[in-house]
Design an enzyme around this catalytic site. Structure first.
Site, PDB file in Angstrom:
ATOM      1  N   ARG A 136     -11.642  -6.242  42.522  1.00  0.00           N
ATOM      2  CA  ARG A 136     -11.914  -7.681  42.396  1.00  0.00           C
ATOM      3  C   ARG A 136     -13.344  -7.983  41.980  1.00  0.00           C
ATOM      4  NH1 ARG A 136      -6.919  -9.372  41.683  1.00  0.00           N
ATOM      5  NH2 ARG A 136      -5.572  -8.870  43.441  1.00  0.00           N
ATOM      6  N   ASP A 189      -0.362  -2.900  41.081  1.00  0.00           N
ATOM      7  CA  ASP A 189      -1.427  -3.104  40.094  1.00  0.00           C
ATOM      8  C   ASP A 189      -2.772  -3.124  40.832  1.00  0.00           C
ATOM      9  OD1 ASP A 189      -2.989  -3.907  37.943  1.00  0.00           O
ATOM     10  OD2 ASP A 189      -2.385  -6.007  38.078  1.00  0.00           O
ATOM     11  N   GLU A 227      -1.889  -5.157  44.239  1.00  0.00           N
ATOM     12  CA  GLU A 227      -1.023  -6.259  43.840  1.00  0.00           C
ATOM     13  C   GLU A 227       0.403  -5.756  43.889  1.00  0.00           C
ATOM     14  OE1 GLU A 227      -3.795  -9.264  41.291  1.00  0.00           O
ATOM     15  OE2 GLU A 227      -2.597  -7.865  40.113  1.00  0.00           O
ATOM     16  N   GLU A 242       4.066  -5.805  43.007  1.00  0.00           N
ATOM     17  CA  GLU A 242       4.787  -6.376  41.872  1.00  0.00           C
ATOM     18  C   GLU A 242       6.109  -5.629  41.641  1.00  0.00           C
ATOM     19  OE1 GLU A 242       2.470  -7.282  38.424  1.00  0.00           O
ATOM     20  OE2 GLU A 242       0.555  -7.145  39.501  1.00  0.00           O
ATOM     21  N   THR A 275      -2.323   2.144  37.657  1.00  0.00           N
ATOM     22  CA  THR A 275      -1.205   1.276  38.035  1.00  0.00           C
ATOM     23  C   THR A 275      -0.114   2.218  38.525  1.00  0.00           C
ATOM     24  OG1 THR A 275      -1.789  -0.277  36.268  1.00  0.00           O
ATOM     25  CG2 THR A 275       0.428  -0.477  37.199  1.00  0.00           C
ATOM     26  N   LYS A 332      -8.699  -3.539  36.215  1.00  0.00           N
ATOM     27  CA  LYS A 332      -7.290  -3.255  36.496  1.00  0.00           C
ATOM     28  C   LYS A 332      -6.743  -2.054  35.713  1.00  0.00           C
ATOM     29  CE  LYS A 332      -5.918  -7.962  37.709  1.00  0.00           C
ATOM     30  NZ  LYS A 332      -4.933  -7.789  38.796  1.00  0.00           N
ATOM     31  N   GLU A 336      -5.767 -12.487  48.797  1.00  0.00           N
ATOM     32  CA  GLU A 336      -5.119 -13.694  49.323  1.00  0.00           C
ATOM     33  C   GLU A 336      -4.883 -13.578  50.823  1.00  0.00           C
ATOM     34  OE1 GLU A 336      -1.567 -15.091  46.866  1.00  0.00           O
ATOM     35  OE2 GLU A 336      -1.982 -13.064  46.191  1.00  0.00           O
ATOM     36  N   ASP A 380       1.225  -7.135  31.971  1.00  0.00           N
ATOM     37  CA  ASP A 380       1.320  -7.682  33.327  1.00  0.00           C
ATOM     38  C   ASP A 380       1.306  -9.206  33.262  1.00  0.00           C
ATOM     39  OD1 ASP A 380       1.416  -7.833  36.079  1.00  0.00           O
ATOM     40  OD2 ASP A 380      -0.731  -7.516  36.346  1.00  0.00           O
ATOM     41  N   GLN A 390     -13.495  -7.235  38.252  1.00  0.00           N
ATOM     42  CA  GLN A 390     -12.662  -8.251  37.583  1.00  0.00           C
ATOM     43  C   GLN A 390     -13.366  -9.603  37.507  1.00  0.00           C
ATOM     44  OE1 GLN A 390      -8.999  -8.982  39.700  1.00  0.00           O
ATOM     45  NE2 GLN A 390      -8.323 -10.591  38.311  1.00  0.00           N
ATOM     46  N   HIS A 402       0.717 -17.184  44.220  1.00  0.00           N
ATOM     47  CA  HIS A 402      -0.388 -16.259  43.915  1.00  0.00           C
ATOM     48  C   HIS A 402      -1.367 -16.895  42.931  1.00  0.00           C
ATOM     49  CE1 HIS A 402      -2.536 -12.581  42.911  1.00  0.00           C
ATOM     50  NE2 HIS A 402      -2.304 -12.822  41.645  1.00  0.00           N
TER      51      HIS A 402
HETATM   52  O1  LIG Z   1      -6.572 -15.825  38.247  1.00  0.00           O
HETATM   53  C1  LIG Z   1      -7.204 -14.841  37.824  1.00  0.00           C
HETATM   54  O2  LIG Z   1      -8.238 -14.964  37.202  1.00  0.00           O
HETATM   55  C2  LIG Z   1      -6.735 -13.474  38.079  1.00  0.00           C
HETATM   56  C3  LIG Z   1      -5.504 -13.168  38.427  1.00  0.00           C
HETATM   57  C4  LIG Z   1      -5.087 -11.814  38.766  1.00  0.00           C
HETATM   58  O3  LIG Z   1      -5.854 -10.912  39.067  1.00  0.00           O
HETATM   59  C5  LIG Z   1      -3.648 -11.569  38.838  1.00  0.00           C
HETATM   60  C6  LIG Z   1      -3.034 -10.641  37.853  1.00  0.00           C
HETATM   61  O4  LIG Z   1      -3.339  -9.486  37.555  1.00  0.00           O
HETATM   62  C7  LIG Z   1      -1.722 -11.109  37.448  1.00  0.00           C
HETATM   63  C8  LIG Z   1      -0.775 -10.990  38.597  1.00  0.00           C
HETATM   64  O5  LIG Z   1      -0.557  -9.864  39.025  1.00  0.00           O
HETATM   65  O6  LIG Z   1      -0.235 -12.000  39.046  1.00  0.00           O
HETATM   66 CA   LIG Z   2      -1.211  -7.891  38.437  1.00  0.00          CA
HETATM   67 MG   LIG Z   3      -3.314  -2.041  36.129  1.00  0.00          MG
END
Ligand SMILES: O=C(O)/C=C/C(=O)CC(=O)CC(=O)O
Ligand SMILES: [Ca+2]
Ligand SMILES: [Mg+2]
Length: 402
Positions: free
Chosen positions: A228, A224, A190, A192, A248, A244, A351, A117, A231, A124
């Site tokens: 959060r 995706d 997400e 995508e 998916t 994540k 976001e 990914d 993460q 973003h």
């Molecule tokens: O900036 C971060 O720490 C995290 C970013 C994401 O969660 C985004 C990711 O999975 C990539 C994307 O889909 O743009």
């Molecule tokens: Ca992603």
């Molecule tokens: Mg995933």
């Protein structure tokens, strides 16, 4: 023009012909390759036999053999399918192998090899930088020099419609003294676009920008799912892991790269000069004008514009292989969340709601910051086709279960 009665403005006309894998009600155990046309699915292997050109690549239970066969074969198969569906002479042989879309079950159309990914939307990445790393520069110093990505979990890629079980894990908000364990409270999406690799390479081989067409079989929609809270606590310093990897989702139809010829656009101007292996200014532009829409419980909440992505899929493939890493048939790489400059074009709830500060209002009077159990998220998209037609991607949908 096809001899089939489908609306002129169908996003699944003869210019599209996406590939999938289906089972029909009369033979529920038998997976077959299907090609979508209008609201029908053509049993491609049966049609090939009926016109007198049987094909082991089409008489298969997954797209992998066809994907592995390479670009000249993809072109020939697409030309044959187009002929069968447009030449009236083929109608008697082909028509009996059309099945109503509403009657079939659609499956994951290929065996996912590796899943990667990326993080290619400047909007973003800047938004997430502001939310996750307040006080730092929104974009990290490497962001405009290379397409940032991470390796995901291929085994948890699921087809649209598969329920998404809310993941458990360690959660720790910045104010909490210690992590706790339990179901994610900040489950997100997400939106995508995914790219499916067909032609493999050996170790030590690089695929340059001009190798994109030769190696990429097609394109699909991808969600995706992202926890959060899990993460935010786990990701330093190695990146996303359990937040994540629980699911998916992908759309069941793989749109052939050839169907997107009229969707190609020049990507946004880059303000940092890329190193030569990423420099696409003299070659074919691989920006894609794909208009996406995200719905939550049936209500549109965002319209992400794929044409705004900073890094293209051709640059991502070149970067992914620049160290000599091999490609396998079935490798799937995702664009990264697609977010445009305006609030209503952001491809993730974190976001859209600015980390939960501005909840999204739904038509039933309720609001959302992150996903609740029973919520259903659907992503759809179309792109320009030839002569004013549209190319449809279908949808990727998933419902959250406890
Ligand atoms: O900036 C971060 O720490 C995290 C970013 C994401 O969660 C985004 C990711 O999975 C990539 C994307 O889909 O743009
Ligand atoms: Ca992603
Ligand atoms: Mg995933």
């Amino acid at each position: 023009m096809t001899w089939l009665a489908i609306p002129q403005d169908s996003p699944f006309g003869v210019h599209n012909l996406p590939y999938g894998v289906f089972t029909a009600p009369d033979q529920p155990g038998r997976r077959r390759i299907g090609v979508r046309i209008g609201e029908f699915v053509l049993d491609a292997g049966a049609a090939a036999r009926a016109v007198g050109t049987p094909s082991v690549l089409l008489d298969a239970d997954s797209l992998n053999p066809l994907m592995a066969a390479g670009r000249p074969t993809w072109t020939a198969v697409r030309a044959a399918l187009t002929e069968w569906l447009t030449d009236e002479a083929h109608r008697p042989a082909v028509a009996p192998h059309l099945v109503e879309l509403a009657a079939v079950e659609l499956h994951l159309p290929f065996e996912v090899a590796d899943y990667v990914d990326f993080y290619a939307s400047e909007h973003h990445a800047s938004n997430l930088g502001r939310i996750f790393r307040p006080g730092s520069e929104p974009l990290t110093p490497n962001w405009k020099h290379l397409p940032i990505g991470y390796h995901g979990r291929a085994g948890t890629v699921v087809v649209s419609g598969t329920p998404v079980v809310r993941p458990h894990g360690q959660r720790k908000a910045p104010a909490d003294p210690l992590p706790s364990f339990g179901p994610s409270r900040r489950l997100d999406i997400e939106a995508e676009i995914g790219f499916v690799v067909g032609t493999p390479t050996g170790l030590g081989t690089r695929v340059g920008l001009d190798g994109f067409r030769e190696h990429v079989f097609g394109v699909l929609l991808l969600n995706d799912w992202s926890a959060r809270d899990i993460q935010a606590w786990e990701y330093v310093p190695l990146g996303p892991f359990l937040g994540k990897s629980f699911a998916t989702s992908v759309s069941p139809w793989v749109v052939p790269l050839d169907a997107l010829e009229h969707a190609r656009v020049v990507p946004p101007a880059r303000d940092v000069e890329p190193l030569p292996y990423l420099d696409d200014r003299d070659g074919e532009p691989w920006g894609l004008d794909i208009a996406m829409e995200v719905s939550l419980n049936g209500q549109p909440v965002s319209r992400p514009p794929f044409a705004t992505m900073y890094w293209t899929a051709a640059q991502q493939l070149a970067h992914m292989t620049v160290n000599g890493a091999s490609l396998r048939t079935g490798d799937l790489y995702a664009s990264g969340t697609v977010s445009g400059p305006e609030v209503e074009t952001r491809g993730a709830l974190i976001e859209l709601t600015w980390n939960g500060e501005n909840p999204v209002k739904l038509a039933d009077g309720t609001t959302r910051t992150f996903l609740e159990n029973d919520d259903e998220v659907t992503i759809t998209a179309t792109a320009p086709g030839p002569d004013g037609t549209r190319i449809g991607f279908g949808e990727v949908t998933g419902r959250i279960v406890p």
